[in-house]
Design a protein around this motif. Structure first.
Motif, short mmCIF file in Angstrom:
data_model
loop_
_atom_site.label_atom_id
_atom_site.label_comp_id
_atom_site.label_asym_id
_atom_site.label_seq_id
_atom_site.Cartn_x
_atom_site.Cartn_y
_atom_site.Cartn_z
N UNK A 195 5.46 168.90 8.15
CA UNK A 195 5.12 169.39 9.48
C UNK A 195 6.43 169.50 10.27
N UNK A 196 6.71 170.67 10.84
CA UNK A 196 8.03 170.87 11.45
C UNK A 196 7.94 171.84 12.62
N UNK A 197 9.05 171.90 13.37
CA UNK A 197 9.19 172.77 14.54
C UNK A 197 10.58 173.39 14.46
N UNK A 198 10.70 174.68 14.72
CA UNK A 198 12.00 175.36 14.62
C UNK A 198 12.97 174.97 15.73
N UNK A 199 12.53 174.23 16.72
CA UNK A 199 13.44 173.70 17.73
C UNK A 199 13.73 172.22 17.54
N UNK A 200 13.32 171.68 16.42
CA UNK A 200 13.53 170.25 16.13
C UNK A 200 14.82 170.06 15.34
N UNK A 201 15.85 169.45 15.94
CA UNK A 201 17.12 169.29 15.22
C UNK A 201 17.01 168.40 13.98
N UNK A 202 16.10 167.45 14.01
CA UNK A 202 15.91 166.57 12.85
C UNK A 202 15.26 167.34 11.69
N UNK A 203 14.36 168.26 12.04
CA UNK A 203 13.77 169.13 11.00
C UNK A 203 14.86 169.97 10.35
N UNK A 204 15.74 170.52 11.17
CA UNK A 204 16.80 171.39 10.66
C UNK A 204 17.78 170.62 9.77
N UNK A 205 18.06 169.41 10.18
CA UNK A 205 18.99 168.59 9.39
C UNK A 205 18.40 168.23 8.04
N UNK A 206 17.09 167.94 8.03
CA UNK A 206 16.44 167.51 6.79
C UNK A 206 16.10 168.65 5.86
N UNK A 207 15.92 169.86 6.39
CA UNK A 207 15.42 170.98 5.58
C UNK A 207 16.25 171.26 4.32
N UNK A 208 17.59 171.34 4.40
CA UNK A 208 18.34 171.59 3.17
C UNK A 208 18.20 170.48 2.14
N UNK A 209 18.10 169.25 2.59
CA UNK A 209 17.92 168.13 1.67
C UNK A 209 16.55 168.20 0.99
N UNK A 210 15.53 168.57 1.76
CA UNK A 210 14.20 168.72 1.19
C UNK A 210 14.19 169.84 0.16
N UNK A 211 14.77 170.98 0.50
CA UNK A 211 14.82 172.09 -0.45
C UNK A 211 15.55 171.70 -1.73
N UNK A 212 16.66 171.01 -1.58
CA UNK A 212 17.44 170.60 -2.75
C UNK A 212 16.67 169.61 -3.62
N UNK A 213 16.04 168.64 -2.98
CA UNK A 213 15.30 167.63 -3.74
C UNK A 213 14.12 168.25 -4.47
N UNK A 214 13.42 169.17 -3.83
CA UNK A 214 12.28 169.84 -4.46
C UNK A 214 12.76 170.68 -5.64
N UNK A 215 13.84 171.44 -5.44
CA UNK A 215 14.35 172.30 -6.51
C UNK A 215 14.83 171.49 -7.71
N UNK A 216 15.53 170.42 -7.46
CA UNK A 216 16.06 169.61 -8.56
C UNK A 216 14.96 168.86 -9.29
N UNK A 217 13.94 168.44 -8.57
CA UNK A 217 12.85 167.69 -9.21
C UNK A 217 12.05 168.58 -10.15
N UNK A 218 11.67 169.75 -9.67
CA UNK A 218 10.97 170.71 -10.51
C UNK A 218 9.47 170.49 -10.64
#
Length: 208
Positions: free
Chosen positions: A57-80
């Motif tokens: 659950x996220x908001x495009x004006x949430x700086x914490x969402x923005x900071x976490x998004x690349x880490x989430x994408x990376x973790x999901x991609x690497x996990x498979x």
């Protein structure tokens, strides 16, 4: 780390059990847990047959969402083996709603991910609508078609945003970002935290 303990993750967020509490709270509000995990109109990525479902659950004006998004994408991609569900929950500003509607309209030309990443990449908070529009246009999406798709599907987009908000309220979310990872609920995580959460969710599911 013992499995029965709360995991204190790298970002400092506590991973707490969300089920069956999630199911009870959702049921009290008349919301089926499956509707949270498998809304057919919610953008879904990763492995569609993954053994763990993560809901963000996220908001495009949430700086914490923005900071976490690349880490989430990376973790999901690497996990498979993670099925990732994205829940636009624009609660911070009116521009947040504007951004969410842009992204969801882009889904009708299969460009949700493109617009999502373009909006997440805008630095800062309280981003004005015009800046969001410029970022979306620069992403290469067909803006004229996006506007047409938005106008045609405005009621469906509104209904999805309302479902997301009702679901967040039903399960007691306090703000963005919030994540449901398997049987757990947590907030801001970094790459290491997401990896740990995925592993713990698998261990918990295997033990059931």
């Amino acid at each position: 780390m013992r499995r029965r303990d709360l995991i204190l993750l790298a970002a400092g967020a506590a991973l707490t059990a969300a089920a069956p509490g999630l199911s009870r709270r959702a049921a009290a509000q008349g919301i089926d847990t499956e509707a949270i995990l498998r809304d057919p109109e919610a953008p879904t990525f990763g492995n569609p047959k993954g053994d763990v479902t993560a809901v963000a659950f996220f908001d495009y004006n949430c700086p914490f969402c923005k900071k976490a998004a690349p880490d989430l994408d990376r973790a999901v991609a690497e996990d498979g083996k993670i099925r990732l569900v994205l829940k636009d929950w624009p609660i911070l500003t009116e521009a947040s709603v504007f951004g969410a509607r842009l992204a969801l309209a882009a889904a009708y030309q299969d460009r949700y991910a493109l617009v999502h990443h373009a909006l997440m990449a805008i630095p800062g908070r309280r981003i004005p609508e015009e800046t969001m529009r410029e970022a979306v246009q620069a992403s290469g999406v067909d803006l004229a078609r996006l506007q047409a798709d938005h106008d045609k599907n405005a009621d469906r987009i509104t209904a999805l945003l309302r479902r997301n908000a009702a679901q967040a309220q039903a399960i007691g979310l306090q703000g963005t970002p919030s994540y449901l990872i398997g049987p757990f609920r947590t907030s801001t995580l970094d790459y290491k935290g997401f990896k740990q959460a995925f592993a713990e969710a698998r261990r918990r599911q295997a033990a059931q």
